[in-house]
Scaffold this motif. Structure first.
Motif, PDB file in Angstrom:
ATOM      1  N   ALA A 179       0.836  -1.205   0.000  1.00 54.12           N
ATOM      2  CA  ALA A 179       0.000   0.000   0.000  1.00 54.12           C
ATOM      3  C   ALA A 179       0.862   1.242   0.000  1.00 54.12           C
ATOM      4  CB  ALA A 179      -0.916   0.007   1.224  1.00 54.12           C
ATOM      5  N   LEU A 180       0.354   2.252  -0.708  1.00 53.12           N
ATOM      6  CA  LEU A 180       0.969   3.572  -0.684  1.00 53.12           C
ATOM      7  C   LEU A 180      -0.071   4.496  -0.067  1.00 53.12           C
ATOM      8  CD1 LEU A 180       3.423   5.322  -1.700  1.00 53.12           C
ATOM      9  CD2 LEU A 180       2.012   5.830  -3.697  1.00 53.12           C
ATOM     10  N   GLN A 181       0.288   5.120   1.025  1.00 48.32           N
ATOM     11  CA  GLN A 181      -0.707   5.907   1.769  1.00 48.32           C
ATOM     12  C   GLN A 181      -0.188   7.316   2.024  1.00 48.32           C
ATOM     13  OE1 GLN A 181      -0.552   3.079   4.944  1.00 48.32           O
ATOM     14  NE2 GLN A 181      -2.594   2.264   4.487  1.00 48.32           N
ATOM     15  N   ASP A 182      -1.157   8.212   2.187  1.00 41.40           N
ATOM     16  CA  ASP A 182      -0.742   9.558   2.585  1.00 41.40           C
ATOM     17  C   ASP A 182      -0.610   9.622   4.100  1.00 41.40           C
ATOM     18  OD1 ASP A 182      -3.283   9.675   3.583  1.00 41.40           O
ATOM     19  OD2 ASP A 182      -4.062  11.006   2.029  1.00 41.40           O
ATOM     20  N   GLU A 183      -0.391  10.797   4.610  1.00 41.13           N
ATOM     21  CA  GLU A 183      -0.129  10.927   6.055  1.00 41.13           C
ATOM     22  C   GLU A 183      -1.312  10.496   6.909  1.00 41.13           C
ATOM     23  OE1 GLU A 183       2.882  14.223   7.395  1.00 41.13           O
ATOM     24  OE2 GLU A 183       1.511  15.063   5.903  1.00 41.13           O
ATOM     25  N   SER A 234       1.324  14.443  -4.247  1.00 40.86           N
ATOM     26  CA  SER A 234       1.942  15.698  -4.659  1.00 40.86           C
ATOM     27  C   SER A 234       3.445  15.621  -4.436  1.00 40.86           C
ATOM     28  CB  SER A 234       1.388  16.854  -3.831  1.00 40.86           C
ATOM     29  OG  SER A 234       0.002  16.902  -3.949  1.00 40.86           O
ATOM     30  N   GLU A 235       4.127  16.318  -5.288  1.00 42.18           N
ATOM     31  CA  GLU A 235       5.578  16.400  -5.124  1.00 42.18           C
ATOM     32  C   GLU A 235       5.881  17.017  -3.763  1.00 42.18           C
ATOM     33  OE1 GLU A 235       7.235  18.965  -8.012  1.00 42.18           O
ATOM     34  OE2 GLU A 235       9.292  18.718  -7.298  1.00 42.18           O
ATOM     35  N   GLY A 236       6.788  16.404  -3.030  1.00 38.30           N
ATOM     36  CA  GLY A 236       7.173  16.923  -1.733  1.00 38.30           C
ATOM     37  C   GLY A 236       6.283  16.443  -0.602  1.00 38.30           C
ATOM     38  N   ALA A 237       5.267  15.630  -0.940  1.00 40.11           N
ATOM     39  CA  ALA A 237       4.370  15.154   0.111  1.00 40.11           C
ATOM     40  C   ALA A 237       5.052  14.081   0.958  1.00 40.11           C
ATOM     41  CB  ALA A 237       3.107  14.580  -0.521  1.00 40.11           C
ATOM     42  N   THR A 238       4.450  13.772   2.079  1.00 41.44           N
ATOM     43  CA  THR A 238       4.933  12.666   2.904  1.00 41.44           C
ATOM     44  C   THR A 238       4.050  11.454   2.620  1.00 41.44           C
ATOM     45  OG1 THR A 238       5.752  14.112   4.634  1.00 41.44           O
ATOM     46  CG2 THR A 238       5.242  11.847   5.266  1.00 41.44           C
ATOM     47  N   ARG A 291       8.631   5.377   5.518  1.00 42.04           N
ATOM     48  CA  ARG A 291       8.011   6.707   5.461  1.00 42.04           C
ATOM     49  C   ARG A 291       8.934   7.617   4.648  1.00 42.04           C
ATOM     50  NH1 ARG A 291       4.845  10.002   9.092  1.00 42.04           N
ATOM     51  NH2 ARG A 291       5.449  12.188   8.896  1.00 42.04           N
ATOM     52  N   PHE A 292       8.392   8.135   3.577  1.00 46.63           N
ATOM     53  CA  PHE A 292       9.149   9.082   2.756  1.00 46.63           C
ATOM     54  C   PHE A 292       8.672  10.496   3.104  1.00 46.63           C
ATOM     55  CE2 PHE A 292       9.365   5.204   0.291  1.00 46.63           C
ATOM     56  CZ  PHE A 292      10.678   5.197  -0.171  1.00 46.63           C
ATOM     57  N   SER A 293       9.531  11.252   3.739  1.00 42.82           N
ATOM     58  CA  SER A 293       9.173  12.634   4.055  1.00 42.82           C
ATOM     59  C   SER A 293       9.630  13.524   2.912  1.00 42.82           C
ATOM     60  CB  SER A 293       9.866  13.081   5.349  1.00 42.82           C
ATOM     61  OG  SER A 293       9.475  12.246   6.412  1.00 42.82           O
ATOM     62  N   ASP A 294       8.742  14.428   2.547  1.00 40.74           N
ATOM     63  CA  ASP A 294       9.108  15.393   1.516  1.00 40.74           C
ATOM     64  C   ASP A 294       9.600  14.677   0.244  1.00 40.74           C
ATOM     65  OD1 ASP A 294       9.257  17.847   0.531  1.00 40.74           O
ATOM     66  OD2 ASP A 294      10.942  18.549   1.746  1.00 40.74           O
ATOM     67  N   LEU A 295       8.738  13.868  -0.309  1.00 36.79           N
ATOM     68  CA  LEU A 295       9.080  13.014  -1.459  1.00 36.79           C
ATOM     69  C   LEU A 295       9.720  13.833  -2.587  1.00 36.79           C
ATOM     70  CD1 LEU A 295       8.617   9.987  -2.270  1.00 36.79           C
ATOM     71  CD2 LEU A 295       6.644  10.802  -3.564  1.00 36.79           C
ATOM     72  N   PRO A 296      10.990  13.532  -2.929  1.00 35.15           N
ATOM     73  CA  PRO A 296      11.692  14.406  -3.883  1.00 35.15           C
ATOM     74  C   PRO A 296      11.530  13.997  -5.344  1.00 35.15           C
ATOM     75  CG  PRO A 296      13.228  12.850  -2.946  1.00 35.15           C
ATOM     76  CD  PRO A 296      11.883  12.502  -2.383  1.00 35.15           C
ATOM     77  N   LEU A 321      15.799  12.930 -12.429  1.00 36.13           N
ATOM     78  CA  LEU A 321      14.897  11.945 -11.864  1.00 36.13           C
ATOM     79  C   LEU A 321      14.313  12.411 -10.539  1.00 36.13           C
ATOM     80  CD1 LEU A 321      17.046   8.747 -12.510  1.00 36.13           C
ATOM     81  CD2 LEU A 321      15.154   9.605 -13.872  1.00 36.13           C
ATOM     82  N   VAL A 322      15.065  13.151  -9.804  1.00 38.18           N
ATOM     83  CA  VAL A 322      14.610  13.606  -8.489  1.00 38.18           C
ATOM     84  C   VAL A 322      14.857  15.103  -8.380  1.00 38.18           C
ATOM     85  CG1 VAL A 322      15.061  11.397  -7.364  1.00 38.18           C
ATOM     86  CG2 VAL A 322      16.852  13.120  -7.443  1.00 38.18           C
ATOM     87  N   ARG A 323      14.123  15.700  -7.437  1.00 33.45           N
ATOM     88  CA  ARG A 323      14.353  17.114  -7.190  1.00 33.45           C
ATOM     89  C   ARG A 323      14.798  17.260  -5.732  1.00 33.45           C
ATOM     90  NH1 ARG A 323      11.317  21.063 -10.289  1.00 33.45           N
ATOM     91  NH2 ARG A 323       9.459  19.817  -9.936  1.00 33.45           N
ATOM     92  N   PRO A 324      16.106  17.229  -5.496  1.00 35.90           N
ATOM     93  CA  PRO A 324      16.573  17.380  -4.117  1.00 35.90           C
ATOM     94  C   PRO A 324      16.330  18.807  -3.630  1.00 35.90           C
ATOM     95  CG  PRO A 324      18.416  17.344  -5.634  1.00 35.90           C
ATOM     96  CD  PRO A 324      17.200  17.101  -6.455  1.00 35.90           C
ATOM     97  N   HIS A 325      16.395  18.967  -2.338  1.00 36.49           N
ATOM     98  CA  HIS A 325      16.190  20.311  -1.783  1.00 36.49           C
ATOM     99  C   HIS A 325      17.422  21.142  -2.052  1.00 36.49           C
ATOM    100  CE1 HIS A 325      12.488  19.134   0.036  1.00 36.49           C
ATOM    101  NE2 HIS A 325      13.080  18.039   0.501  1.00 36.49           N
ATOM    102  N   VAL A 326      17.249  22.124  -2.878  1.00 37.54           N
ATOM    103  CA  VAL A 326      18.381  22.963  -3.267  1.00 37.54           C
ATOM    104  C   VAL A 326      18.049  24.402  -2.927  1.00 37.54           C
ATOM    105  CG1 VAL A 326      19.837  23.717  -5.183  1.00 37.54           C
ATOM    106  CG2 VAL A 326      18.946  21.391  -5.154  1.00 37.54           C
ATOM    107  N   ARG A 327      18.963  25.029  -2.271  1.00 39.58           N
ATOM    108  CA  ARG A 327      18.796  26.464  -2.034  1.00 39.58           C
ATOM    109  C   ARG A 327      19.615  27.190  -3.083  1.00 39.58           C
ATOM    110  NH1 ARG A 327      19.871  27.887   4.087  1.00 39.58           N
ATOM    111  NH2 ARG A 327      19.121  29.904   3.332  1.00 39.58           N
ATOM    112  N   ARG A 328      18.984  28.105  -3.725  1.00 37.79           N
ATOM    113  CA  ARG A 328      19.683  28.821  -4.783  1.00 37.79           C
ATOM    114  C   ARG A 328      20.026  30.224  -4.293  1.00 37.79           C
ATOM    115  NH1 ARG A 328      15.894  27.142  -9.934  1.00 37.79           N
ATOM    116  NH2 ARG A 328      15.481  25.040  -9.201  1.00 37.79           N
TER     117      ARG A 328
END
Lengths: 418, 276
Positions: free
Chosen positions: A286-290, A299-303, A356-361, A400-407
């Motif tokens: 199963a894939l579940q939301d919070e 959604s992108e970035g969801a847990t 648990r994937f937090s902030d799915l990248p 493939l992924v969007r890591p958390h990047v500060r620009r």
């Protein structure tokens, strides 16, 4: 796989019609020389010879995977050699609509006194038809895949068998062939390397590659192949759905009862909830939301939470969870034993493993989530279940992924606080 | 428009050439591998390949220069060793190239069983690598002899590569004829070796055309190697050119062997894989 095509039909990538390979048993080689290429049809009456393959027709389309099974002496290897082009048919025709790579004996032709690099260069020229310059440029890719480190520049006489096979397989990964003819795939190297080979094979197949696999490992054939061909006495005894063909083959060997034959083989992918009665079986994924609600779109970035339930009466299973793109490009994989995590027993023989994937990248795309049930040692794959899900969000400019990047244009702005 | 359909044999001969051009990278790679693998693990490597010709050259030089010196007064050009050198070394190149070439399909059977490789590539690579090694030795000793004053450099040296190419072609077409036969019938090897021994004495390696009685001069003329050795001696030592008939024999031999190779391969292509 389709039947050998007729006039006007779409041309398959490989089409063999009424293939036959005859070996003369005549002691007189001079007579054989005299008779020439059509020796089989002009054989002397006393020279019945041996038909290693006869009346075999098949047509493969792009993306097909066919497993050739059967007992020793059934004609599997000869058929593979014919399809790979290393032997010529005595009768019938083969038409190749694509390039074929033969992986019939990894590492054959390597010179023991030359280094892995030198052998890889020669193999690329030999097998891939590259120029020496191109081979030199691309040999780094072989080195990266084989992962032999310093050994790559040492003579391969000091390699172990496994290292030699790794080098051989790494060369194969650089062949831009459309059809791969092989008899020992995924039996290469250690477990980690086997996973890498599997991933490469997934990519190969995902990109429309065609696989012709000859194997005694029926589970491998059932897991990898969309079609099976049972060779016996040089002839095609059965072909079609792997499960049906394998069942027929097993029955011919005096196999077990029908119930057992009906069971999907180890590692066979099946739908969630389908009962397989395997010793290690994925019974829920199963894939579940919070909030714990099952979702097929996040959604992108969801847990998100991933829950895998495995039925394992005999031992505590290992669970492997992987995420691939829809085209099977691997994104992420994790085994339950990697961090010493143990699936928890929740009910009798049922074990649960959660992630648990937090902030799915992941970038917006369609993905496959796969759960694999392994034995307690994590060495044998028994069962696979997968589901697809979509990640939604703003379009991505690549990757493939969007890591958390500060620009920032200022280095201070992105430096960690002191 | 009428279309002239070439016979299968001719088509196969043509295919040999096309394949060799198309697979030239592979041929070159196999040559390099053959050379490097032959000397891998050896400290002196290439120099071992010079040893046998040097021993033979020295031996024949001693035998014919010292022991039977009076009998060699008729060696054209006056010097025995240079004449021997221009006969022996090209013969060695011919012999080595032919033997390695015809054995290539047997030697490389493991590779041929697993990779779809044209057999002409395999044969030509083996024959060429063995031939070139000897020719490199020939060139090296030519330079050494020139430095020692044994031979004098002359304009003809610029044309020696042309003779080398002609000999290389001869070696390869002969190997292409013998290789499939040897693969199927191993006795071919014994017959070929015996023929090479006879050919050695039937070629003007240890003698020159002029030293033969008039009635026997036609015998070496029918031998393509006689023409090549005559050309080497003419260009390197300034000796008389070989008779025109021997040059015709050389061209005819190469052409005939090439067509024969095509005929054999066209006939045997479908069954050769049974023997590796």
């Amino acid at each position: 796989m389709t039947a050998a095509h007729g006039p006007g039909e779409k041309r398959p990538i490989l089409c063999a019609r009424n293939l036959g390979k005859h070996y003369s048993l005549s002691r007189s080689r001079l007579r054989r020389l005299w008779r020439g290429p059509n020796a089989a049809s002009r054989a002397a009456p006393h020279d019945e010879g041996l038909w290693a393959v006869r009346d075999v027709s098949l047509a493969l389309d792009r993306g097909d995977a066919i497993g050739v099974i059967g007992a020793n002496g059934g004609g599997k290897s000869t058929l593979l050699r014919l399809l790979a082009g290393t032997a010529r048919p005595s009768e019938g025709t083969i038409e190749w609509g694509a390039s074929v790579a033969s992986l019939l004996d990894l590492g054959v032709g390597f010179h023991p006194l030359e280094t892995g690099r030198e052998n890889a260069e020669t193999a690329l020229i030999l097998q891939a038809g590259m120029s020496r310059r191109e081979a030199r440029q691309r040999v780094a890719e072989v080195a990266a895949f084989a992962d032999l480190r310093d050994f790559f520049d040492r003579p391969i006489r000091i390699y172990s068998d496994g290292m030699r096979l790794r080098l051989g397989f790494a060369v194969i990964t650089l062949l831009s062939a459309d059809v791969l003819v092989t008899d020992e795939i995924l039996a290469v190297g250690d477990q980690g390397f086997q996973r890498r080979c599997e991933a490469w094979l997934d990519r190969f197949m995902g990109n429309g590659g065609t696989l012709i696999l000859c194997s005694h490992d029926l589970s491998q054939v059932q897991r990898l192949c969309s079609h099976a061909l049972w060779m016996s006495g040089g002839r095609a005894r059965a072909s079609g759905d792997p499960r049906a063909v394998i069942r027929a083959y097993r029955q011919s060997l005096g196999g077990s009862d029908d119930d057992a034959l009906d069971q999907p083989l180890p590692g066979r992918a099946h739908a969630i909830g389908e009962v397989t009665n395997l010793p290690f079986e994925v019974v829920a994924l199963a894939l579940q939301d919070e909030t714990g609600r099952d979702v097929t779109s996040v959604s992108e970035g969801a847990t998100v939470l991933v829950t895998v339930d495995v039925h394992a009466p005999a031992a505590v299973p290992q669970v492997f969870i992987g995420i691939t793109r829809a085209d099977l490009t691997p994104i992420y994989g994790l085994a339950s034993d990697m961090d010493g995590a143990v699936p928890q027993r929740i009910d009798g023989d049922r074990y649960r493993f959660r992630l648990r994937f937090s902030d799915l990248p992941l970038v917006p795309e369609r993905y496959r989530l796969r759960a694999h049930a392994m034995d307690e040692t994590g060495t044998r794959l028994y069962d696979t279940v997968e589901l697809t899900f979509d990640v939604t969000g703003r379009p991505c400019d690549g990757g493939l992924v969007r890591p958390h990047v500060r620009r920032s244009s200022s280095i201070d702005a992105i430096s960690p606080p002191s | 428009m009428d279309v002239i359909v070439a016979p299968a044999d001719l088509r196969r001969s043509k295919l040999v050439l096309e394949t060799l051009v198309r697979k030239r990278h592979l041929v070159w790679a196999l040559i390099r591998r053959d050379v490097s693998s032959r000397f891998a693990g050896s400290r002196l490597g290439f120099f071992w390949s010079l040893l046998n010709p040097v021993i033979q050259l020295a031996s024949y030089g001693i035998i014919f220069g010292l022991i039977y010196a009076p009998a060699n007064g008729r060696v054209a050009g006056g010097s025995l060793v240079p004449a021997l050198f221009c006969g022996l070394w090209p013969w060695w190149a011919f012999s080595e190239g032919t033997i390695r070439g015809y054995a290539a399909l047997v030697d490389q059977s493991a590779l041929l069983k697993r990779f779809p490789m044209p057999i002409e590539v395999c044969v030509v690579a083996a024959a060429t690598s063995a031939f070139l090694l000897q020719i490199v030795g020939f060139a090296l000793f030519l330079i050494v002899f020139a430095l020692l004053g044994v031979v004098s450099p002359q304009m003809g040296w610029w044309f020696v590569p042309g003779v080398v190419v002609a000999q290389l072609v001869l070696v390869n077409v002969l190997a292409l004829v013998l290789a499939p036969l040897y693969l199927v019938v191993r006795d071919t090897g014994y017959v070929a070796n015996a023929c090479l021994t006879i050919g050695f004495f039937a070629s003007p390696v240890l003698f020159v055309f002029d030293s033969l009685p008039a009635g026997l001069r036609v015998v070496p003329m029918l031998n393509p190697m006689a023409s090549l050795i005559g050309l080497y001696r003419a260009l390197v030592l300034g000796q008389p050119w070989p008779p025109v008939i021997s040059l015709v024999v050389l061209v005819a031999s190469i052409t005939g062997l090439f067509l024969l190779a095509g005929r054999l391969l066209a006939r045997l292509d479908g069954v050769l894989d049974e023997y590796w």
